[in-house]
Design an enzyme around this catalytic site. Structure first.
Site, PDB file in Angstrom:
ATOM      1  N   GLY A  10      -6.779   8.214  -6.342  1.00 42.20           N
ATOM      2  CA  GLY A  10      -6.031   8.766  -5.134  1.00 42.20           C
ATOM      3  C   GLY A  10      -6.661   8.478  -3.805  1.00 42.20           C
ATOM      4  O   GLY A  10      -6.333   9.381  -2.659  1.00 42.20           O
ATOM      5  N   ASN A  12      -6.143   6.300  -1.642  1.00 43.28           N
ATOM      6  CA  ASN A  12      -4.708   5.969  -0.665  1.00 43.28           C
ATOM      7  C   ASN A  12      -3.931   7.396  -0.260  1.00 43.28           C
ATOM      8  O   ASN A  12      -3.507   7.781   0.871  1.00 43.28           O
ATOM      9  CB  ASN A  12      -3.911   4.994  -1.343  1.00 43.28           C
ATOM     10  CG  ASN A  12      -4.198   3.576  -0.995  1.00 43.28           C
ATOM     11  OD1 ASN A  12      -4.319   3.106   0.436  1.00 43.28           O
ATOM     12  ND2 ASN A  12      -4.888   2.968  -1.989  1.00 43.28           N
ATOM     13  N   LEU A  85       9.280   1.940 -11.896  1.00 45.36           N
ATOM     14  CA  LEU A  85      10.326   2.913 -11.885  1.00 45.36           C
ATOM     15  C   LEU A  85      11.813   2.467 -12.248  1.00 45.36           C
ATOM     16  O   LEU A  85      12.159   1.278 -11.854  1.00 45.36           O
ATOM     17  CB  LEU A  85      10.433   3.523 -10.340  1.00 45.36           C
ATOM     18  CG  LEU A  85       9.054   4.237  -9.945  1.00 45.36           C
ATOM     19  CD1 LEU A  85       8.988   4.255  -8.466  1.00 45.36           C
ATOM     20  CD2 LEU A  85       9.072   5.598 -10.293  1.00 45.36           C
ATOM     21  N   ASN A  99       5.409   0.882  -1.741  1.00 41.25           N
ATOM     22  CA  ASN A  99       4.114   0.882  -2.539  1.00 41.25           C
ATOM     23  C   ASN A  99       2.983  -0.011  -1.798  1.00 41.25           C
ATOM     24  O   ASN A  99       3.323  -0.809  -0.842  1.00 41.25           O
ATOM     25  CB  ASN A  99       4.386  -0.142  -3.698  1.00 41.25           C
ATOM     26  CG  ASN A  99       3.443  -0.289  -4.599  1.00 41.25           C
ATOM     27  OD1 ASN A  99       2.420   0.480  -4.926  1.00 41.25           O
ATOM     28  ND2 ASN A  99       3.162  -1.538  -5.219  1.00 41.25           N
ATOM     29  N   HIS A 101      -0.236  -2.443  -2.542  1.00 47.51           N
ATOM     30  CA  HIS A 101      -0.581  -3.313  -3.383  1.00 47.51           C
ATOM     31  C   HIS A 101      -1.891  -4.295  -2.823  1.00 47.51           C
ATOM     32  O   HIS A 101      -1.898  -4.698  -1.728  1.00 47.51           O
ATOM     33  CB  HIS A 101       0.301  -4.473  -3.659  1.00 47.51           C
ATOM     34  CG  HIS A 101       0.236  -5.491  -4.955  1.00 47.51           C
ATOM     35  ND1 HIS A 101      -0.175  -5.044  -6.298  1.00 47.51           N
ATOM     36  CD2 HIS A 101      -0.434  -6.687  -4.941  1.00 47.51           C
ATOM     37  CE1 HIS A 101      -0.408  -5.688  -6.914  1.00 47.51           C
ATOM     38  NE2 HIS A 101      -0.591  -6.945  -6.462  1.00 47.51           N
TER      39      HIS A 101
END
Ligand code: GAR
Length: 180
Positions: A10, A12, A85, A99, A101
């Site tokens: 976590g 981010n 998802l 997202n 990455h």
């Protein structure tokens, strides 16, 4: 309002919290994700949606979408969320799921991007923020920033420098998107 999906540390999520962004909810597939502690410390409602407590992946994703929407979430940010998802989730937040990455996509998608970059011997890698589709780290790119690979880099040292970039890039992109 923003909903953040997490599976791990976590860091981010913390960067988004520290930026003062309007986070309404944090959801995880893992009850042991340290990110949930960060959400609690910030007073943000959180919930866990483990696959083994739902009849199918679709049903889990739909329950998660219902919970997020019920808290007023309009944008969904994947911050170290390590499951794909289903379309039924993505359709609830069209063009509003993003997202972060740890590579310069389309290079090195998947869960071992930093290991893969080192194994490939590339001179530079980086961080990407992109829209999420049904594929593995495959949606259209919103922003990227390069990070040089050093000769003595290990997975840990390279990850640390990429995450410094992520923690700046992700909140900046989220702030810009939410202002639209
Ligand atoms: C981040 O580096 C993120 O880019 C990566 O997981 C890490 C989560 O760290 N995501 C992926 O690899 C997605 N394919 P965090 O939990 O400390 O934010």
């Amino acid at each position: 309002m923003i909903g953040v999906l997490v599976s791990g540390e976590g860091s981010n999520l913390q960067a988004l919290i520290d930026e003062g962004l309007p986070i309404a909810a944090v959801a995880s597939n893992r009850s042991d994700a340290p990110a949930l502690v960060r959400a609690g410390a910030a007073g943000i409602p959180s919930a866990v949606f483990p696959l083994d407590q739902h009849a199918s992946r679709e049903e889990r994703d739909e329950a998660m979408a219902d919970w997020l929407a019920g808290l007023g979430v309009q944008w969904v940010v994947l911050a170290g969320y390590m499951h794909l998802l289903r379309p039924s989730f993505l359709e609830r937040f069209p063009e509003r799921v993003i997202n972060v990455h740890p590579a310069l996509l389309p290079q090195f998608p998947g869960t071992h991007a930093i290991e893969d970059a080192l194994a490939a011997g590339v001179r530079e890698t980086g961080a990407t923020v992109h829209y999420v589709d049904e594929g593995v780290d495959s949606g259209s790119v919103i922003a990227q920033e390069r990070v040089a690979v050093q000769e003595d880099d290990t997975v840990d040292t390279l990850r640390t420098r990429i995450q410094v970039v992520e923690h700046r890039l992700l909140p900046k992109v989220v702030r810009e998107l939410c202002a639209r």
